[in-house]
Structures are given as structure tokens and as C-alpha cells.
Design a protein around this motif. Structure first.
Motif, short mmCIF file in Angstrom:
data_model
loop_
_atom_site.label_atom_id
_atom_site.label_comp_id
_atom_site.label_asym_id
_atom_site.label_seq_id
_atom_site.Cartn_x
_atom_site.Cartn_y
_atom_site.Cartn_z
N ALA A 1 0.78 -1.16 -0.08
CA ALA A 1 -0.14 -0.08 -0.09
C ALA A 1 0.96 1.43 0.11
O ALA A 1 1.94 1.25 0.64
CB ALA A 1 -0.72 -0.03 1.37
N VAL A 2 0.49 2.34 -0.88
CA VAL A 2 1.21 3.58 -1.08
C VAL A 2 0.27 4.72 -0.89
O VAL A 2 -0.82 4.75 -1.38
CB VAL A 2 1.93 3.56 -2.24
N SER A 3 0.69 5.64 -0.16
CA SER A 3 -0.01 6.97 -0.08
C SER A 3 0.36 7.98 -1.05
O SER A 3 1.57 7.98 -1.18
CB SER A 3 -0.27 7.40 1.65
N ALA A 4 -0.36 8.66 -1.54
CA ALA A 4 -0.27 9.82 -2.21
C ALA A 4 -0.71 11.29 -1.41
O ALA A 4 -1.92 11.17 -1.41
CB ALA A 4 -0.59 9.94 -3.34
N ASP A 5 0.06 12.37 -1.06
CA ASP A 5 -0.59 13.28 -0.48
C ASP A 5 0.18 14.51 -0.70
O ASP A 5 1.51 14.62 -0.97
CB ASP A 5 -0.35 13.22 0.96
N GLY A 6 -0.64 15.72 -0.93
CA GLY A 6 -0.02 16.86 -1.58
C GLY A 6 -1.21 17.77 -2.08
O GLY A 6 -2.37 17.76 -1.33
N SER A 7 -0.92 18.78 -2.63
CA SER A 7 -1.88 19.95 -3.23
C SER A 7 -1.45 20.53 -4.44
O SER A 7 -0.13 20.34 -4.75
CB SER A 7 -1.76 20.91 -2.07
N SER A 8 -2.25 21.14 -5.17
CA SER A 8 -2.15 21.85 -6.14
C SER A 8 -2.81 23.17 -6.03
O SER A 8 -3.99 23.40 -6.05
CB SER A 8 -2.73 21.00 -7.45
N TYR A 9 -1.97 24.27 -6.29
CA TYR A 9 -2.76 25.49 -6.15
C TYR A 9 -2.58 26.31 -7.54
O TYR A 9 -1.65 26.42 -8.28
CB TYR A 9 -1.54 26.55 -5.36
N THR A 10 -3.90 26.63 -7.87
CA THR A 10 -4.03 27.12 -9.38
C THR A 10 -4.89 28.46 -9.10
O THR A 10 -5.89 28.81 -9.71
CB THR A 10 -4.65 26.32 -10.25
N GLY A 11 -4.45 29.23 -7.76
CA GLY A 11 -5.32 30.36 -7.64
C GLY A 11 -6.54 30.18 -6.67
O GLY A 11 -6.73 29.17 -6.15
N GLY A 12 -7.05 31.09 -6.30
CA GLY A 12 -8.21 30.99 -5.23
C GLY A 12 -7.84 31.16 -3.86
O GLY A 12 -6.65 31.67 -3.50
N ALA A 13 -8.55 30.91 -2.92
CA ALA A 13 -8.21 31.03 -1.31
C ALA A 13 -7.26 30.16 -0.94
O ALA A 13 -6.37 30.41 -0.14
CB ALA A 13 -9.69 30.85 -0.70
N HIS A 14 -7.22 28.88 -1.56
CA HIS A 14 -6.18 27.57 -0.96
C HIS A 14 -6.00 26.69 -2.04
O HIS A 14 -6.87 26.83 -3.11
CB HIS A 14 -6.94 27.20 0.20
N ALA A 15 -5.09 25.98 -1.73
CA ALA A 15 -4.79 24.86 -2.88
C ALA A 15 -5.78 23.69 -2.70
O ALA A 15 -6.46 23.54 -1.72
CB ALA A 15 -3.34 24.35 -2.50
N ALA A 16 -5.81 23.00 -3.78
CA ALA A 16 -6.64 21.97 -3.72
C ALA A 16 -6.03 20.58 -3.37
O ALA A 16 -4.72 20.48 -3.78
CB ALA A 16 -7.04 21.42 -5.35
N PRO A 17 -6.45 19.90 -2.46
CA PRO A 17 -5.99 18.71 -1.94
C PRO A 17 -5.63 17.50 -2.91
O PRO A 17 -6.34 17.44 -3.86
CB PRO A 17 -6.74 18.10 -0.88
N LEU A 18 -4.62 16.84 -2.90
CA LEU A 18 -4.13 15.77 -3.82
C LEU A 18 -4.01 14.75 -2.84
O LEU A 18 -2.97 14.38 -2.15
CB LEU A 18 -2.95 16.06 -4.71
N ILE A 19 -5.07 13.75 -2.96
CA ILE A 19 -4.83 12.67 -2.05
C ILE A 19 -5.37 11.52 -2.72
O ILE A 19 -6.39 11.41 -3.50
CB ILE A 19 -5.76 12.68 -0.77
N ALA A 20 -4.56 10.40 -2.50
CA ALA A 20 -5.00 9.04 -3.12
C ALA A 20 -4.38 8.05 -2.52
O ALA A 20 -3.36 8.20 -1.71
CB ALA A 20 -4.40 8.95 -4.80
N ARG A 21 -4.76 6.79 -2.57
CA ARG A 21 -4.28 5.61 -2.00
C ARG A 21 -4.16 4.47 -3.03
O ARG A 21 -5.29 4.15 -3.66
CB ARG A 21 -5.14 5.15 -0.76
N PHE A 22 -3.24 3.58 -2.93
CA PHE A 22 -3.00 2.56 -3.91
C PHE A 22 -2.64 1.25 -3.15
O PHE A 22 -1.45 1.22 -2.56
CB PHE A 22 -1.89 2.92 -4.82
N VAL A 23 -3.57 -0.05 -3.34
CA VAL A 23 -3.29 -0.97 -2.64
C VAL A 23 -3.04 -2.01 -3.76
O VAL A 23 -3.90 -2.23 -4.58
CB VAL A 23 -4.71 -1.23 -1.72
#
Length: 275
Positions: free
Chosen positions: A123-145
């Protein structure tokens, strides 16, 4: 005369060919398929998971692979595809905007980490964010089993194949999330009317995000028990899925005892108490 002889010779040649092609009495004709070479099984090509660091006036990208997933080419391909897609979307957004819209560079940050690595389950986790303007960044969250022996990703719908199973999981998860919501709101010491409004709004988001659909439970982490098997699954919900952005990522661990009656038979032995 020469033409007659040529035609006769051609007729004899055709007759000989037909005779050779005719099966002999008592002998079955050869199966053309049996003469074909066996199919070639092509293994997944190795995938290199390299750290990505890009800094331009338009965008900044940082992708880190803190994982041993490269030894499973199929899994590595899934991780890289996810990262490449997130990067491509950020760059497309950055290149399509004007300086007046947002003078700051767009930013992407993404890290992959190992959660579990055994011969039967990874199992591997993916965590992060992508900021393309606006009040805050969009979350980047995924899980791979990943199932190494089957060389495939384990999906929620395959793990729990029946709707009644998701009905039970949904009820359990909702109960835990509603309880956590009440505790968070009580800690803020709000006025009764404000508290009631937040309970209603938050509760509605929880119910919408945890309906008995495997798509709502697509992100999960195996939880390892002391006996080496799994003590349960931790379901992961990104911001906005079961609460406002300010609540962040939320998780609910469902014990093996609650999962076992609903698991597909071929996966029960992976869990404590499953045989």
C-alpha cells in the motif's frame, strides 16, 4: 502444340497439389492453430520513479517518491500516471492564465510514501496539493493498494462485492464521523443555535459523502495487526468529501470483525479472524 503441353502440365501439377493437401484415410488433418508459437507474456517494463523539481516563473512543481514501489512495475506505473496527470493539469492551468489573473506562480507538491509492503499486499499513499489560484490549494490525496502476486490493484468494489456490505460499512463510518463532528463542535463552545446549524450542515455532508457506494470508499489503507494479518481498513476522506475544507483529511478505521462478513471470500484470509 506447345500450348497444349503447357496446359496439360499445369493440370497435372494442380492435381498433385490437391492430392498432397487431401488428408490420408484415418489421419486427422493438422490443426493450423497447433503450429502457432505459444503466446508471449510480456512483463511490465520497469518504471523509474524519479524526484521531480521544476521551478519556472509560471509554476513550481515538487514530486517525491519516498517509496519502494519501483520493484512492482505495475504499481509504479499507477503512481507515475497519477503524478504525471497532476503535473500536466497544473502546467496547463499555469500556461492558460494571464499575469493579471494571478501574478504568483502556480504550485504543485506531491509525496508518495509506503504504508505497507508485504509479499501479499502493498500500500502506498499520495498526499499533496495543487494551487491554481483562489483562497487555498486543492488537495491531492490518493491511496494505492497492490496485490503483487496477482499484479493488480485491489479496488474497494472487488474487496466488498455486495451492496449489503457497503450498507454496513456506511453505517459504521457515519457513526464515527458524526461522533467526531460533535466533539469538534463541542470543543468550540458555540451558542446553541450556531451549534445546531453546524451539526446539521456537517451531518448532511457526512451522509452525502458516505452513502453505500464503493466509490465513496475508494481510498483505504490496510492496517497491520500484531499477527502479521490485517486488523482492519482505514478509510480516507479528502477535504470536502465529508466535511468543509477546514476539517482537513478525515479517516475512519473499520475493524476486521466488522468487515469479515462482507469481504469477498478470496480476501478474508488476509484479515485477523478470517482463517
Amino acid at each position: 502444340m506447345k500450348r497444349v503441353i503447357a496446359v496439360s502440365l499445369l493440370a497435372l501439377a494442380l492435381a498433385a497439389c490437391k492430392k498432397e493437401a487431401s488428408p490420408q484415410p484415418g489421419v486427422a488433418p493438422a490443426d493450423p492453430a497447433s503450429t502457432l508459437p505459444p503466446p508471449v507474456v510480456v512483463a511490465d517494463a520497469p518504471i523509474e520513479l524519479k524526484e521531480v523539481v521544476e521551478t519556472t516563473p509560471n509554476y513550481v512543481v515538487g514530486i517525491t517518491y519516498d517509496t519502494q514501489a519501483a520493484k512492482y512495475p505495475g504499481l509504479a506505473k499507477e503512481l507515475k500516471t497519477y503524478a504525471d496527470q497532476a503535473r500536466a493539469e497544473l502546467i496547463e492551468s499555469a500556461n492558460g492564465r494571464t499575469a493579471k489573473e494571478n501574478p504568483s506562480p502556480y504550485e504543485l507538491s506531491l509525496t508518495f510514501n509506503d504504508i505497507l509492503d508485504t509479499p501479499d499486499l502493498v500500500a502506498v499513499s499520495a498526499d499533496g496539493s495543487s494551487y491554481t489560484g483562489g483562497a487555498h490549494a486543492a488537495p491531492l490525496i490518493a491511496r494505492f493498494v497492490w496485490l503483487p502476486k496477482q499484479n493488480k490493484q485491489l479496488k474497494a468494489a472487488e474487496l466488498v462485492p455486495q451492496k449489503q456490505g457497503w450498507d454496513a460499512i456506511s453505517r459504521y463510518v457515519r457513526e464515527q464521523l458524526h461522533s467526531a463532528l460533535s466533539q469538534r463542535i463541542d470543543a468550540d463552545d458555540l451558542a446553541p443555535a450556531v451549534r445546531a446549524e453546524q451539526i446539521e450542515t456537517g451531518g448532511r455532508m457526512i451522509d452525502d459523502g458516505t452513502s453505500a457506494d464503493p466509490a465513496n470508499f475508494a481510498m483505504f489503507e490496510p492496517v497491520k495487526a500484531a499477527d502479521g494479518k490485517l486488523s482492519g481498513l482505514k478509510f480516507v476522506f479528502a477535504p470536502y468529501e465529508v466535511g468543509p475544507y477546514s476539517d482537513g483529511t478525515q479517516t475512519v478505521e473499520v475493524p476486521a470483525s466488522a468487515l469479515l462478513p462482507h469481504l469477498a471470500p478470496q480476501y478474508r484470509a488476509m484479515f485477523s479472524g478470517g482463517g
